[in-house]
Structure formats: C-alpha cells, structure tokens
Scaffold this motif. Structure first.
Motif, PDB file in Angstrom:
ATOM      1  N   ASN A  78      22.496  17.228  29.316  1.00 14.57           N
ATOM      2  CA  ASN A  78      21.490  16.168  29.182  1.00 14.57           C
ATOM      3  C   ASN A  78      20.116  16.510  29.738  1.00 14.57           C
ATOM      4  OD1 ASN A  78      21.884  13.784  27.668  1.00 14.57           O
ATOM      5  ND2 ASN A  78      23.576  13.194  29.020  1.00 14.57           N
ATOM      6  N   PHE A  79      19.805  17.800  29.916  1.00 14.06           N
ATOM      7  CA  PHE A  79      18.445  18.169  30.336  1.00 14.06           C
ATOM      8  C   PHE A  79      17.490  17.984  29.159  1.00 14.06           C
ATOM      9  CE2 PHE A  79      21.118  20.374  33.412  1.00 14.06           C
ATOM     10  CZ  PHE A  79      20.486  20.051  34.594  1.00 14.06           C
ATOM     11  N   ARG A  80      16.251  17.585  29.458  1.00 15.03           N
ATOM     12  CA  ARG A  80      15.279  17.228  28.427  1.00 15.03           C
ATOM     13  C   ARG A  80      14.054  18.145  28.484  1.00 15.03           C
ATOM     14  NH1 ARG A  80      17.389  12.370  26.257  1.00 15.03           N
ATOM     15  NH2 ARG A  80      19.505  12.306  27.123  1.00 15.03           N
ATOM     16  N   ILE A  81      13.136  17.933  27.550  1.00 11.02           N
ATOM     17  CA  ILE A  81      11.880  18.693  27.490  1.00 11.02           C
ATOM     18  C   ILE A  81      10.765  17.827  28.060  1.00 11.02           C
ATOM     19  CG2 ILE A  81      10.188  19.776  25.955  1.00 11.02           C
ATOM     20  CD1 ILE A  81      12.514  20.382  24.057  1.00 11.02           C
ATOM     21  N   GLU A  82      10.133  18.307  29.116  1.00  7.52           N
ATOM     22  CA  GLU A  82       9.125  17.522  29.830  1.00  7.52           C
ATOM     23  C   GLU A  82       7.736  17.649  29.188  1.00  7.52           C
ATOM     24  OE1 GLU A  82       9.188  18.744  33.901  1.00  7.52           O
ATOM     25  OE2 GLU A  82      10.882  17.434  34.395  1.00  7.52           O
ATOM     26  N   ASP A  83       6.874  16.708  29.533  1.00  8.69           N
ATOM     27  CA  ASP A  83       5.436  16.737  29.263  1.00  8.69           C
ATOM     28  C   ASP A  83       5.064  16.515  27.792  1.00  8.69           C
ATOM     29  OD1 ASP A  83       5.111  17.168  31.957  1.00  8.69           O
ATOM     30  OD2 ASP A  83       4.967  19.341  31.751  1.00  8.69           O
TER      31      ASP A  83
ATOM     32  N   PRO B 202      39.743  35.780  39.528  1.00  6.56           N
ATOM     33  CA  PRO B 202      39.632  34.328  39.369  1.00  6.56           C
ATOM     34  C   PRO B 202      38.472  33.939  38.461  1.00  6.56           C
ATOM     35  CG  PRO B 202      38.834  35.003  41.538  1.00  6.56           C
ATOM     36  CD  PRO B 202      39.405  36.224  40.895  1.00  6.56           C
ATOM     37  N   VAL B 203      38.766  33.081  37.483  1.00  2.00           N
ATOM     38  CA  VAL B 203      37.778  32.617  36.498  1.00  2.00           C
ATOM     39  C   VAL B 203      37.893  31.099  36.398  1.00  2.00           C
ATOM     40  CG1 VAL B 203      37.017  32.739  34.093  1.00  2.00           C
ATOM     41  CG2 VAL B 203      37.928  34.783  35.212  1.00  2.00           C
ATOM     42  N   CYS B 204      36.758  30.418  36.293  1.00  2.00           N
ATOM     43  CA  CYS B 204      36.744  28.957  36.208  1.00  2.00           C
ATOM     44  C   CYS B 204      35.904  28.509  35.015  1.00  2.00           C
ATOM     45  CB  CYS B 204      36.167  28.352  37.497  1.00  2.00           C
ATOM     46  SG  CYS B 204      36.224  26.538  37.555  1.00  2.00           S
ATOM     47  N   PHE B 205      36.415  27.517  34.284  1.00  2.00           N
ATOM     48  CA  PHE B 205      35.701  26.896  33.171  1.00  2.00           C
ATOM     49  C   PHE B 205      35.377  25.456  33.571  1.00  2.00           C
ATOM     50  CE2 PHE B 205      38.596  30.078  31.499  1.00  2.00           C
ATOM     51  CZ  PHE B 205      37.782  30.838  30.678  1.00  2.00           C
ATOM     52  N   LEU B 206      34.114  25.089  33.504  1.00  2.00           N
ATOM     53  CA  LEU B 206      33.660  23.771  33.954  1.00  2.00           C
ATOM     54  C   LEU B 206      32.890  23.082  32.839  1.00  2.00           C
ATOM     55  CD1 LEU B 206      33.210  21.643  36.205  1.00  2.00           C
ATOM     56  CD2 LEU B 206      31.214  22.971  36.928  1.00  2.00           C
ATOM     57  N   ASN B 207      33.410  21.938  32.385  1.00  2.00           N
ATOM     58  CA  ASN B 207      32.781  21.146  31.333  1.00  2.00           C
ATOM     59  C   ASN B 207      32.210  19.883  31.957  1.00  2.00           C
ATOM     60  OD1 ASN B 207      32.017  19.824  29.001  1.00  2.00           O
ATOM     61  ND2 ASN B 207      34.102  19.395  28.309  1.00  2.00           N
ATOM     62  N   CYS B 208      30.906  19.657  31.801  1.00  2.00           N
ATOM     63  CA  CYS B 208      30.243  18.513  32.444  1.00  2.00           C
ATOM     64  C   CYS B 208      29.556  17.615  31.425  1.00  2.00           C
ATOM     65  CB  CYS B 208      29.180  18.994  33.446  1.00  2.00           C
ATOM     66  SG  CYS B 208      29.838  19.772  34.918  1.00  2.00           S
ATOM     67  N   HIS B 209      29.543  16.332  31.734  1.00  2.00           N
ATOM     68  CA  HIS B 209      28.696  15.363  31.031  1.00  2.00           C
ATOM     69  C   HIS B 209      27.841  14.697  32.099  1.00  2.00           C
ATOM     70  CE1 HIS B 209      28.328  11.696  28.104  1.00  2.00           C
ATOM     71  NE2 HIS B 209      27.231  12.421  28.165  1.00  2.00           N
ATOM     72  N   LEU B 210      26.573  15.069  32.129  1.00  2.00           N
ATOM     73  CA  LEU B 210      25.671  14.630  33.192  1.00  2.00           C
ATOM     74  C   LEU B 210      24.827  13.435  32.730  1.00  2.00           C
ATOM     75  CD1 LEU B 210      24.535  18.107  34.592  1.00  2.00           C
ATOM     76  CD2 LEU B 210      26.445  16.667  35.335  1.00  2.00           C
ATOM     77  N   PRO B 211      24.182  12.734  33.671  1.00  2.00           N
ATOM     78  CA  PRO B 211      23.410  11.532  33.319  1.00  2.00           C
ATOM     79  C   PRO B 211      22.332  11.809  32.276  1.00  2.00           C
ATOM     80  CG  PRO B 211      23.736  11.635  35.685  1.00  2.00           C
ATOM     81  CD  PRO B 211      24.227  12.941  35.130  1.00  2.00           C
TER      82      PRO B 211
ATOM     83  N   LEU C  95      16.492  13.481  36.012  1.00  2.00           N
ATOM     84  CA  LEU C  95      16.693  14.887  36.365  1.00  2.00           C
ATOM     85  C   LEU C  95      17.310  15.017  37.752  1.00  2.00           C
ATOM     86  CD1 LEU C  95      16.367  17.943  36.055  1.00  2.00           C
ATOM     87  CD2 LEU C  95      13.985  17.693  36.825  1.00  2.00           C
ATOM     88  N   GLU C  96      16.768  14.305  38.722  1.00  2.00           N
ATOM     89  CA  GLU C  96      17.292  14.398  40.090  1.00  2.00           C
ATOM     90  C   GLU C  96      18.752  13.950  40.151  1.00  2.00           C
ATOM     91  OE1 GLU C  96      16.275  12.712  44.592  1.00  2.00           O
ATOM     92  OE2 GLU C  96      14.809  12.525  42.954  1.00  2.00           O
ATOM     93  N   GLN C  97      19.084  12.908  39.398  1.00  2.74           N
ATOM     94  CA  GLN C  97      20.472  12.432  39.390  1.00  2.74           C
ATOM     95  C   GLN C  97      21.401  13.456  38.752  1.00  2.74           C
ATOM     96  OE1 GLN C  97      21.552   9.405  40.825  1.00  2.74           O
ATOM     97  NE2 GLN C  97      23.499  10.518  40.575  1.00  2.74           N
ATOM     98  N   ARG C  98      20.914  14.169  37.747  1.00  2.00           N
ATOM     99  CA  ARG C  98      21.731  15.218  37.127  1.00  2.00           C
ATOM    100  C   ARG C  98      22.065  16.291  38.155  1.00  2.00           C
ATOM    101  NH1 ARG C  98      19.043  13.586  32.418  1.00  2.00           N
ATOM    102  NH2 ARG C  98      17.073  14.673  32.785  1.00  2.00           N
ATOM    103  N   MET C  99      21.083  16.708  38.916  1.00  2.00           N
ATOM    104  CA  MET C  99      21.322  17.749  39.916  1.00  2.00           C
ATOM    105  C   MET C  99      22.268  17.246  41.004  1.00  2.00           C
ATOM    106  SD  MET C  99      19.767  20.057  38.420  1.00  2.00           S
ATOM    107  CE  MET C  99      20.504  21.160  39.618  1.00  2.00           C
ATOM    108  N   GLU C 100      22.108  15.988  41.422  1.00  2.00           N
ATOM    109  CA  GLU C 100      22.991  15.437  42.454  1.00  2.00           C
ATOM    110  C   GLU C 100      24.429  15.348  41.950  1.00  2.00           C
ATOM    111  OE1 GLU C 100      21.450  11.710  43.738  1.00  2.00           O
ATOM    112  OE2 GLU C 100      19.668  12.570  44.725  1.00  2.00           O
ATOM    113  N   ASP C 101      24.600  14.940  40.702  1.00  2.00           N
ATOM    114  CA  ASP C 101      25.948  14.835  40.155  1.00  2.00           C
ATOM    115  C   ASP C 101      26.593  16.211  40.021  1.00  2.00           C
ATOM    116  OD1 ASP C 101      25.518  12.147  39.998  1.00  2.00           O
ATOM    117  OD2 ASP C 101      25.990  11.963  37.868  1.00  2.00           O
ATOM    118  N   PHE C 102      25.821  17.201  39.601  1.00  2.00           N
ATOM    119  CA  PHE C 102      26.368  18.548  39.481  1.00  2.00           C
ATOM    120  C   PHE C 102      26.803  19.077  40.844  1.00  2.00           C
ATOM    121  CE2 PHE C 102      25.547  23.261  39.033  1.00  2.00           C
ATOM    122  CZ  PHE C 102      26.713  23.510  38.335  1.00  2.00           C
TER     123      PHE C 102
END
Length: 413
Positions: free
Chosen positions: A118-123, A66-75, A81-88
């Motif tokens: 949509n992950f970003r570079i912090e600091d 079994p193989v799965c392909f998952l395409n996401c568009h996150l916040p 960041l927290e919302q991205r993890m919750e949505d995933f």
C-alpha cells in the motif's frame, strides 16, 4: 493446487488471516530437505483485533539454511505512511518461531517480503502520474515512491532489495477493465503490490563489483549465499480485481549443509504379490521418532502430505519396516512414490524415486517396477515404452542422484 500438482509441486505450508493467504509449494523431490516448517500470523487491523490488515508468514530450513516468506497487507491511503511502517515493525516483533536459530523473521538467512504493501506516489497529482505512465517515463515516478524513499530513511528496511519497477503501477483499476480508477474517488495510480527480499547481515564484505548487484538484481550473504532475481513483472491481463497481480522469479544459490536426520526409504524388490509390499527405512539413532510418524504411498501429482493413497504407522516399536495390506495397495495404474512423514518435523523427510504401478487384470494386484527393471524384464517392449515416452508435465526430479535405483537420498553431502 490442482494446477501445480500436475507439475510435481506439493503444498508445504499454508497460513490464512481473513483475506491474506500464503501458500508455499515445493517440487516433491525437495521435500526431504525442507525442515522445521512453521507458520505465524499477526493482526494489525483495528489495533490488532481485526485481521484485514497484518502479516502471515511461513518459515523453514532449505538444505539447512533458514528462509522466511512474509506476506503483508498494510494500511491504505497516502497519509498513512507512518502507520504502514509501524505495522510492519509490529509484525516483525510479534512473529517469533520455535528453535534456537532464526527465531525472528530477520534472523533468517533469506527473507522474501511481499503483498499489498500500500505504498503510494507522493507529491505528483494524478494527471502527472498518468502522463508519466502513458509516456513510459516510470523512473520519474520511482523517485517519489514512498517505499523507495523509506528504504533510505527507515532503519527497519535496511537490507531489503527490490528489482526495478519496469511495469506500470498496479493500483487502482476499475474492476473488469484496464482503466485506472474513474470513480469519484479517483485514486492516484501507485505500485502498492511489491516483492522484496533481504539477506541476513554478516561481517563478510559484499562484492560491489558485480554489475547486477548494483541494479538490485543480485545479492550475496557472506560470499556463499546468493539470491538472483530473474524477472519481476505485473500481469496486466487480469481484470477481476482493482489490483493487477505481480510475480517474481528468483534462484537461491547456497552451500547445502549436512542434514543429520535424513532417512533412507526403499523397497527391495518389485511388488508382484501382497507379501512383497514391505517398505524399509533407515534413520539415525539421534533422530526423534514419533508414534504419529507414517510411511505412505503417494501418486505422483499429489497435492500435500495428507494426499496419500494409503499409509501405515511407522511407530518406533515397529522397527525399521512397515507392510501394506492388500486393501492399501493402489488400484490405479500410474506413477507413485513412497514417503516417510515425520510428525515432529511436520513434513515428509524421506522419499523414493517415482515407480510405475501396473495392475494385473486377473488378480488386481499392483506391480511396482522401476524403469530399469522393466527394461530388463520386457526387452521387446522397452524401445516402445521408454525411447518414445508419452509427454508428461512432471519432471521426475532431475535433481535426484540416488545411490541405488530404488532408494533415496536425492543428494549426498
């Protein structure tokens, strides 16, 4: 599809949710080994009512695995960041598939996860980030990449691997240019577009001595299944979006499992007249046939299972053979295959090797030969036809190892 079909690729599955699109293609010689194709989608935009954000997936078994392909568009945006993890996590929980095994995304032996994450570079501020890019000091930015940080702290990301980000951040660009955002918003460059993979956890030890594994290029499942990433790159030449496309090339190595419902499709002799246009197929008694199964003639270069020249219903009460009428037979010369489509499994589960169709000018009936038979019948032309074949973009399934010149299976297990 027009581009890929010329190289022998066929659309296996598709799923769309507004602007999020997932397409899965396969060489047609592999189609009988892809089973249980299913798709899912999960909306997470506006609390789950809008599909501008979320995930689409396609799952199947490949040679029994079994193989799965998952395409996401996150916040989007740095602060989410927290919302991205919750949505995933919500996407993983909501996407469930039929069947006793691999009902959830993470239950599959291999998961490929990709998209505009949509992950970003912090600091670092925008000037530091651009300076690091200009001076090719990308490792400095890896350390503050939100996804890299989250992989060490978020349990939902356990087991997900990614190759090194050796290409510059792929977002955000001025459309039509190669310049990072110069608008009033001045978005900080980031690796928003990512491709990761994950092997299902097992009790078997992972070979940590492998140097490639330490670089995140190779991963193992119980010492039997191996994923190797051969390339991971961006395509900076494209300017039609504020993102730059990202691609990766993988090879998946595993032990093929025995497939219990493999049909053999064959034609017994060359079709020189209408009465010869009979296809025989053999299926095991345990295979559940449907009244909506069919046998079809496909021209090599076909795009998906409904892109046939003609088909004949293969109902259970019709026995184990079907016959095409004169109106069904191809009128165009070229390479064709015969395929058995299973409605229950939603895929082609048996194919022949490619054969030639040549039209008789006076009769307009196709003549179906395989290469070996043509050589026997046309010895004077064989050297011209086959020792110097015209160039073709299609690899006629070099993986095929038939037990006769006109029938499949492609491999024996």
């Amino acid at each position: 599809m027009d581009t890929l079909s010329r190289f022998g690729y066929v659309l296996v599955a598709s799923q769309r949710m507004q602007g999020v699109l997932l397409l899965v293609f396969s060489k047609f010689c592999h189609l009988p080994f892809l089973r249980g194709v299913q798709t899912e989608k999960t909306r997470t935009g506006l609390g789950g009512y809008w599909g501008n954000k979320g995930g689409v997936s396609a799952r199947m078994t490949m040679f029994g695995h079994p193989v799965c392909f998952l395409n996401c568009h996150l916040p989007a945006h740095m602060r989410n960041l927290e919302q991205r993890m919750e949505d995933f996590e919500s996407i993983l929980q909501q996407q469930q598939f039929d069947g006793a095994t691999a009902s959830g995304v993470l239950d599959h032996d291999v998961v490929f996860w990709f998209g505009d994450l949509n992950f970003r570079i912090e600091d670092y501020d925008i000037h530091v980030v651009k300076s690091a890019i200009d001076s090719n000091k990308l490792p400095l930015l890896w350390e503050r990449d939100q996804l890299n940080i989250a992989k060490n702290s978020e349990s939902i990301l356990d087991g997900f691997l990614e190759g090194p980000l050796k290409f510059p951040p792929t977002y955000k660009f001025d459309v039509g240019t190669h310049r990072y955002d110069t608008s009033s918003k001045k978005r900080k460059p980031a690796w928003t577009d990512r491709i990761l993979w994950r092997l299902r956890c097992t009790g078997s030890p992972v070979p940590t001595h492998n140097a490639a594994l330490q670089r995140g290029l190779t991963s193992w499942l119980g010492g039997a299944t191996k994923v190797v990433q051969h390339s991971y790159r961006s395509h900076m030449g494209y300017t039609c979006s504020d993102h730059k496309p990202v691609s990766a090339v993988f090879s998946l190595h595993n032990q093929p499992l025995k497939l219990s419902f493999f049909p053999s499709v064959s034609y017994e002799k060359e079709w020189t007249k209408v009465s010869d246009a009979t296809v025989r197929f053999t299926v095991r008694s345990s295979f559940q046939r449907s009244s909506w199964d069919w046998v079809a003639i496909y021209k090599v270069g076909f795009k998906h299972h409904k892109d046939y020249v003609a088909y004949v219903w293969a109902k259970a009460d019709h026995g184990s053979q079907v016959t095409f009428t004169e109106e069904d037979l191809p009128r165009d010369a070229g390479e064709y295959i015969l395929g058995f489509y299973s409605n229950n499994m939603n895929t082609i589960i048996g194919v022949t090797l490619p054969f030639q169709v040549r039209t008789l000018p006076a009769v307009f009936l196709p003549v179906l030969f395989n290469e070996q038979r043509i050589k026997q019948l046309l010895p004077t032309l064989s050297s011209t036809l086959f020792n110097n074949p015209p160039p073709s973009p299609i690899d006629p399934c070099s993986c095929a190892q038939p037990d006769s010149p006109t029938s499949m299976p492609l491999r024996q297990f």
